[in-house]
Design an enzyme around this catalytic site. Structure first.
Site, short mmCIF file in Angstrom:
data_model
loop_
_atom_site.label_atom_id
_atom_site.label_comp_id
_atom_site.label_asym_id
_atom_site.label_seq_id
_atom_site.Cartn_x
_atom_site.Cartn_y
_atom_site.Cartn_z
N TYR A 6 0.80 -1.06 -0.06
CA TYR A 6 -0.05 -0.09 -0.01
C TYR A 6 0.93 1.12 0.04
O TYR A 6 0.26 2.36 0.18
CB TYR A 6 -0.89 -0.11 1.30
CG TYR A 6 -0.01 -0.05 2.50
CD1 TYR A 6 0.13 -1.24 3.09
CD2 TYR A 6 0.31 1.16 3.13
CE1 TYR A 6 1.10 -1.08 4.31
CE2 TYR A 6 1.34 1.15 4.34
CZ TYR A 6 1.50 0.01 4.79
OH TYR A 6 2.10 -0.21 6.16
N GLY A 7 2.15 1.25 0.20
CA GLY A 7 3.07 2.45 0.26
C GLY A 7 4.00 2.63 -0.67
O GLY A 7 3.81 2.39 -1.95
N LEU A 9 6.07 0.52 -1.94
CA LEU A 9 6.42 -0.62 -2.92
C LEU A 9 5.58 -0.82 -3.88
O LEU A 9 5.73 -1.47 -5.06
CB LEU A 9 6.40 -1.81 -2.03
CG LEU A 9 7.23 -2.22 -1.11
CD1 LEU A 9 6.97 -3.55 -0.29
CD2 LEU A 9 8.63 -2.72 -1.94
N GLU A 81 11.49 -4.04 4.76
CA GLU A 81 10.65 -3.62 5.83
C GLU A 81 10.82 -3.92 7.27
O GLU A 81 10.33 -3.55 8.16
CB GLU A 81 9.10 -4.18 5.39
CG GLU A 81 8.71 -3.94 4.12
CD GLU A 81 8.56 -2.50 3.62
OE1 GLU A 81 8.81 -1.70 4.38
OE2 GLU A 81 8.55 -2.21 2.36
N1 PCA Z 1 6.11 -0.23 1.95
C1 PCA Z 1 5.19 -1.26 2.39
C2 PCA Z 1 4.80 -0.90 3.61
C3 PCA Z 1 4.90 0.43 3.59
C4 PCA Z 1 5.92 1.08 2.66
O1 PCA Z 1 6.29 1.88 2.49
C5 PCA Z 1 4.17 -1.44 1.18
O2 PCA Z 1 4.33 -0.42 0.36
O3 PCA Z 1 3.08 -1.81 1.29
#
Ligand code: PCA
Length: 159
Positions: A6-7, A9, A81
């Site tokens: 969700y972030g 990635l 992470e």
């Molecule tokens: N990376 C992971 C968790 C938050 C982030 O920046 C993601 O994109 O899901």
């Protein structure tokens, strides 16, 4: 193994390139997804890091992407992470484009400070969104170790 990201990635976001590092294993993009439950999604720390918090029912259903990853890719994602000491990978239900629900691993900040719940809640993360809190990549961070900085956003309970 399926993961919901969700972030940073997601496609077009600052850590998305990790998926294309072939030495880190293989993946298949399965499409966009929406969490079945609502969660707070905040941007915090001086590096403007997105965090989903484990407070089901607060915030929004979060928009992200679903990937099928092999063991090696999962290990690379866990390392980035810092599962389980920073984010913790947890299984959560996600609705995919075809309407089916799948359980996916998702990186959630479990051990967080209550103040994070006072920040604005997003439903979809974009590093260059109107919030003006652009993500600062690992290689652009200063000498203070990430660990010290991140500690400030993690609850003090376990210290
Ligand atoms: N990376 C992971 C968790 C938050 C982030 O920046 C993601 O994109 O899901």
């Amino acid at each position: 193994m399926k993961v919901f990201v969700y972030g940073t990635l997601k496609k077009g976001q600052p850590n998305s390139k990790l998926f294309d590092n072939t030495k880190d294993g293989h993946y298949e993009y399965l499409g966009v997804g929406l969490t079945v439950n609502q969660y707070p999604l905040v941007i915090a720390s001086r590096f403007n890091i997105p965090f989903m918090l484990p407070v089901e029912g607060r915030g929004n259903k979060i928009k992200g992407e679903v990937y099928e990853v092999d063991e090696r890719m999962l290990e690379a994602l866990d390392a980035l992470e810092r599962h389980p000491v920073f984010y913790r990978r947890e299984m959560i239900p996600v609705t995919s484009e075809d309407g089916s629900t799948v359980d996916c691993g998702c990186y959630i900040l479990f051990d967080f400070r209550e103040e994070l719940l006072e920040l604005p809640f997003y439903e979809s993360y974009d590093s260059k969104g109107s919030h003006n809190l652009e993500y600062i990549q690992h290689n652009k961070r200063e000498t203070t170790s990430d660990k010290d900085e991140n500690q400030k956003f993690i609850s003090s309970v376990k210290k």
